[in-house]
Design a protein around this motif. Structure first.
Motif, PDB file in Angstrom:
ATOM      1  N   ARG A 230      36.996  31.677  45.975  1.00 17.22           N
ATOM      2  CA  ARG A 230      38.219  31.608  45.173  1.00 17.22           C
ATOM      3  C   ARG A 230      38.090  32.408  43.881  1.00 17.22           C
ATOM      4  O   ARG A 230      38.973  33.212  43.539  1.00 17.22           O
ATOM      5  CB  ARG A 230      38.533  30.143  44.847  1.00 17.22           C
ATOM      6  CG  ARG A 230      39.728  29.972  43.928  1.00 17.22           C
ATOM      7  CD  ARG A 230      39.821  28.552  43.387  1.00 17.22           C
ATOM      8  NE  ARG A 230      40.801  28.461  42.321  1.00 17.22           N
ATOM      9  CZ  ARG A 230      40.886  27.475  41.459  1.00 17.22           C
ATOM     10  NH1 ARG A 230      40.025  26.473  41.532  1.00 17.22           N
ATOM     11  NH2 ARG A 230      41.799  27.467  40.513  1.00 17.22           N
ATOM     12  N   TYR A 231      36.980  32.214  43.161  1.00 14.96           N
ATOM     13  CA  TYR A 231      36.833  32.886  41.874  1.00 14.96           C
ATOM     14  C   TYR A 231      36.515  34.367  42.025  1.00 14.96           C
ATOM     15  O   TYR A 231      36.926  35.182  41.187  1.00 14.96           O
ATOM     16  CB  TYR A 231      35.793  32.159  41.009  1.00 14.96           C
ATOM     17  CG  TYR A 231      36.367  30.913  40.387  1.00 14.96           C
ATOM     18  CD1 TYR A 231      37.088  30.975  39.202  1.00 14.96           C
ATOM     19  CD2 TYR A 231      36.255  29.677  41.012  1.00 14.96           C
ATOM     20  CE1 TYR A 231      37.644  29.838  38.636  1.00 14.96           C
ATOM     21  CE2 TYR A 231      36.819  28.538  40.467  1.00 14.96           C
ATOM     22  CZ  TYR A 231      37.513  28.630  39.273  1.00 14.96           C
ATOM     23  OH  TYR A 231      38.093  27.516  38.723  1.00 14.96           O
ATOM     24  N   ARG A 232      35.831  34.735  43.079  1.00 19.61           N
ATOM     25  CA  ARG A 232      35.590  36.163  43.305  1.00 19.61           C
ATOM     26  C   ARG A 232      36.885  36.879  43.686  1.00 19.61           C
ATOM     27  O   ARG A 232      37.055  38.070  43.379  1.00 19.61           O
ATOM     28  CB  ARG A 232      34.497  36.345  44.363  1.00 19.61           C
ATOM     29  CG  ARG A 232      33.102  36.017  43.811  1.00 19.61           C
ATOM     30  CD  ARG A 232      32.046  35.989  44.890  1.00 19.61           C
ATOM     31  NE  ARG A 232      31.610  37.300  45.298  1.00 19.61           N
ATOM     32  CZ  ARG A 232      30.604  37.982  44.756  1.00 19.61           C
ATOM     33  NH1 ARG A 232      29.948  37.473  43.710  1.00 19.61           N
ATOM     34  NH2 ARG A 232      30.259  39.158  45.216  1.00 19.61           N
ATOM     35  N   LYS A 233      37.810  36.164  44.319  1.00 14.52           N
ATOM     36  CA  LYS A 233      39.121  36.758  44.601  1.00 14.52           C
ATOM     37  C   LYS A 233      39.910  36.956  43.316  1.00 14.52           C
ATOM     38  O   LYS A 233      40.582  37.977  43.128  1.00 14.52           O
ATOM     39  CB  LYS A 233      39.897  35.877  45.581  1.00 14.52           C
ATOM     40  CG  LYS A 233      39.461  36.056  47.028  1.00 14.52           C
ATOM     41  CD  LYS A 233      40.279  35.187  47.972  1.00 14.52           C
ATOM     42  CE  LYS A 233      39.847  35.427  49.425  1.00 14.52           C
ATOM     43  NZ  LYS A 233      40.565  34.520  50.370  1.00 14.52           N
ATOM     44  N   ILE A 234      39.860  35.977  42.407  1.00 18.27           N
ATOM     45  CA  ILE A 234      40.539  36.126  41.114  1.00 18.27           C
ATOM     46  C   ILE A 234      39.985  37.342  40.373  1.00 18.27           C
ATOM     47  O   ILE A 234      40.735  38.133  39.790  1.00 18.27           O
ATOM     48  CB  ILE A 234      40.378  34.852  40.258  1.00 18.27           C
ATOM     49  CG1 ILE A 234      41.152  33.687  40.874  1.00 18.27           C
ATOM     50  CG2 ILE A 234      40.842  35.098  38.818  1.00 18.27           C
ATOM     51  CD1 ILE A 234      40.901  32.361  40.190  1.00 18.27           C
ATOM     52  N   LEU A 235      38.656  37.503  40.440  1.00 22.79           N
ATOM     53  CA  LEU A 235      37.989  38.613  39.747  1.00 22.79           C
ATOM     54  C   LEU A 235      38.059  39.922  40.527  1.00 22.79           C
ATOM     55  O   LEU A 235      37.661  40.963  40.021  1.00 22.79           O
ATOM     56  CB  LEU A 235      36.517  38.253  39.489  1.00 22.79           C
ATOM     57  CG  LEU A 235      36.291  37.052  38.562  1.00 22.79           C
ATOM     58  CD1 LEU A 235      34.850  36.584  38.641  1.00 22.79           C
ATOM     59  CD2 LEU A 235      36.667  37.400  37.125  1.00 22.79           C
ATOM     60  N   GLN A 236      38.555  39.845  41.777  1.00 23.11           N
ATOM     61  CA  GLN A 236      38.703  41.015  42.640  1.00 23.11           C
ATOM     62  C   GLN A 236      37.363  41.721  42.871  1.00 23.11           C
ATOM     63  O   GLN A 236      37.237  42.936  42.752  1.00 23.11           O
ATOM     64  CB  GLN A 236      39.758  41.963  42.055  1.00 23.11           C
ATOM     65  CG  GLN A 236      41.136  41.306  41.934  1.00 23.11           C
ATOM     66  CD  GLN A 236      42.041  41.957  40.938  1.00 23.11           C
ATOM     67  OE1 GLN A 236      42.188  43.172  40.939  1.00 23.11           O
ATOM     68  NE2 GLN A 236      42.662  41.149  40.068  1.00 23.11           N
ATOM     69  N   VAL A 237      36.359  40.898  43.182  1.00 19.44           N
ATOM     70  CA  VAL A 237      35.020  41.420  43.454  1.00 19.44           C
ATOM     71  C   VAL A 237      34.983  41.998  44.855  1.00 19.44           C
ATOM     72  O   VAL A 237      35.429  41.379  45.816  1.00 19.44           O
ATOM     73  CB  VAL A 237      33.964  40.298  43.329  1.00 19.44           C
ATOM     74  CG1 VAL A 237      32.575  40.840  43.660  1.00 19.44           C
ATOM     75  CG2 VAL A 237      33.999  39.689  41.938  1.00 19.44           C
ATOM     76  N   GLU A 238      34.442  43.192  44.973  1.00 14.93           N
ATOM     77  CA  GLU A 238      34.269  43.807  46.287  1.00 14.93           C
ATOM     78  C   GLU A 238      32.781  43.998  46.547  1.00 14.93           C
ATOM     79  O   GLU A 238      32.087  43.069  46.925  1.00 14.93           O
ATOM     80  CB  GLU A 238      35.065  45.115  46.347  1.00 14.93           C
ATOM     81  CG  GLU A 238      36.579  44.870  46.262  1.00 14.93           C
ATOM     82  CD  GLU A 238      37.396  46.130  46.336  1.00 14.93           C
ATOM     83  OE1 GLU A 238      36.799  47.244  46.394  1.00 14.93           O
ATOM     84  OE2 GLU A 238      38.636  46.027  46.338  1.00 14.93           O
ATOM     85  N   ALA A 239      32.279  45.198  46.303  1.00 14.77           N
ATOM     86  CA  ALA A 239      30.857  45.445  46.584  1.00 14.77           C
ATOM     87  C   ALA A 239      29.969  45.188  45.360  1.00 14.77           C
ATOM     88  O   ALA A 239      28.741  45.225  45.470  1.00 14.77           O
ATOM     89  CB  ALA A 239      30.670  46.879  47.064  1.00 14.77           C
ATOM     90  N   GLU A 240      30.598  44.915  44.207  1.00 15.91           N
ATOM     91  CA  GLU A 240      29.796  44.781  42.990  1.00 15.91           C
ATOM     92  C   GLU A 240      28.932  43.519  43.002  1.00 15.91           C
ATOM     93  O   GLU A 240      29.238  42.544  43.687  1.00 15.91           O
ATOM     94  CB  GLU A 240      30.694  44.709  41.743  1.00 15.91           C
ATOM     95  CG  GLU A 240      31.692  45.828  41.607  1.00 15.91           C
ATOM     96  CD  GLU A 240      33.097  45.327  41.796  1.00 15.91           C
ATOM     97  OE1 GLU A 240      33.949  45.658  40.955  1.00 15.91           O
ATOM     98  OE2 GLU A 240      33.333  44.590  42.783  1.00 15.91           O
TER      99      GLU A 240
END
Length: 433
Positions: A230-240
């Protein structure tokens, strides 16, 4: 002497109470910053604040601030599953603690501001809440509250008790008074044997002290992988990889900037920076801009904004603990500068290792626990932090091993919760006899 101290304490508190009552309309006019929850702190409760409870057992659970509130969530959840017909009322001392409690606790658990420790106020609160058992977390030693609980015949327990050597030194000047105060607890569940020894030196009965461990290391409510997603989606994390620096203090961000630069030269990095105090947001923003770093405020992304920069400045309170779940390399601040550190167990709860500097005076026991478990990493300075993070990034097997050690530590927290819950359950059982 002890009676004089208690009498003087009560007189001063009563004087403050009448002053606050007198200026209550003015404080309301000045806004919530000055009057937040003040009516409840004065024992002035609306009729609809507490539901009518019939034929149920009621627990008054007190947690001072945000950290204790998160521990209280774990304790309350376990107690509600253990004790049939249990009703819980939570109180907090701070505004932020109250706001976080209202987010974390279900709607059927009232979250109130704690009453001032003044005879007239505590008497009102006890009449309104009418607890069968009173439980507070960590080191909440309120003379009037504990005295009135004893007179009323209400059992009380202190959970997750901690007492630093520095605090003990201050309390020892009033040893007899503090000893009588501690007799108000049927049980004191301490984090470590050192805490137990200090409470005993202060006058607590040794047969009422139980070493149980730190409930904050227990599993937090919810599914960790789901929370992370959920929080990685908010932050829009991809390969980082996410480098999260939480609870940073003045002067600390300057040390962490070159760490971020070195990591980002090696791979794609998203840097989350969460200052301990929101009033420093402008200061930290200016520092980032001077260094040529464009950034987003976390509230932009939380509200659906699109991310185009690799630095996020967290400008909210109460989100950090859950944000740790999104991190890969979580650094806990107040430790590269001499601020005593912060609660590293909040970070390791998310089943990730935690990194911190040498100044962990206030949390040295937690640091020792995590280091012995293989999921806490102390560094002497920012340069060593960068080297260690680069090493963990190059050798993922070492990092994954540290994650596994964090998961194991979190699982053992369930046993800690069970011990403390059993002590509270004993109080309810004794009440029925």
């Amino acid at each position: 002497m002890n009676n004089i101290l208690y009498l003087g304490y009560g007189i001063v508190g009563t004087g403050i109470y009448f002053l606050l009552r007198l200026f209550l309309p003015l404080l309301r006019h000045l806004g919530k910053r000055y009057s937040y929850g003040l009516e409840q702190r004065l024992g002035l409760y609306n009729e609809n604040l507490l539901p009518e409870i019939q034929c149920q057992r009621r627990l008054w659970l007190h947690a001072a601030s945000v950290g204790e509130v998160r521990a209280a969530v774990i304790v309350a959840d376990a107690l509600l599953q253990t004790i049939p017909g249990l009703s819980v009322v939570l109180t907090t001392t701070t505004e932020q603690g109250n706001k976080v409690a209202k987010k974390l606790f279900p709607e059927n658990i009232p979250c109130l501001m704690a009453p001032l420790d003044v005879p007239i106020v505590v008497a009102r609160a006890l009449q309104k809440i009418a607890p069968d058992v009173y439980v507070c977390l960590e080191t909440e030693l309120w003379p009037v509250m504990l005295s009135m609980l004893r007179k009323r015949g209400t059992a009380a327990a202190l959970l997750n008790g901690r007492l630093s050597e520095r605090s003990l030194g201050r309390y020892l000047y009033l040893k007899t008074f503090m000893g009588q105060l501690l007799q108000g607890f049927e049980w004191i569940a301490t984090i470590t044997s050192e805490d137990a020894s200090r409470f005993a030196r202060l006058g607590a009965a040794p047969d009422r002290i139980e070493v149980c461990g730190n409930v904050k290391s227990a599993m937090v409510k919810g599914d960790i992988p789901r929370r992370r997603d959920r929080y990685r989606k908010i932050l829009q994390v991809e390969a980082e990889k996410v480098f999260l620096c939480g609870s940073t203090h003045s002067g600390e961000e300057e040390h962490l900037l070159p760490v971020y630069r070195r990591l980002s030269a090696q791979r794609d990095i998203l840097w989350l920076l969460a200052p301990r105090h929101l009033e420093r947001i402008k200061e930290v923003a200016a520092l980032l801009l001077r260094d040529g770093l464009q950034f987003h405020y976390y509230t932009e992304l939380k509200n659906g904004g699109k991310r185009s920069h690799s630095v996020v400045l967290v400008d909210t309170m109460g989100d950090l603990v859950d944000l740790y779940s999104a991190g890969d390399y979580n650094f806990c601040g107040g430790s590269l500068v001499e601020r005593g550190g912060h609660n590293i167990l909040e970070a390791v709860q998310q089943e990730r290792p935690v990194y911190y500097g040498p100044f962990m005076n206030d949390f040295h026991q937690e640091a020792a626990l995590l280091e012995s478990a293989g999921c806490g990493f102390s560094v002497r300075d920012a340069d060593q932090l960068a080297c260690l993070l680069q090493q963990h990034d190059r050798h993922q097997e070492k990092y994954e091993q540290a994650c596994e050690q964090a998961r194991h530590l979190v699982l053992t927290g369930a046993e800690i919760v069970e011990k403390q819950v059993n002590l509270v359950n004993d109080l309810f059982e004794n009440k029925r006899k």
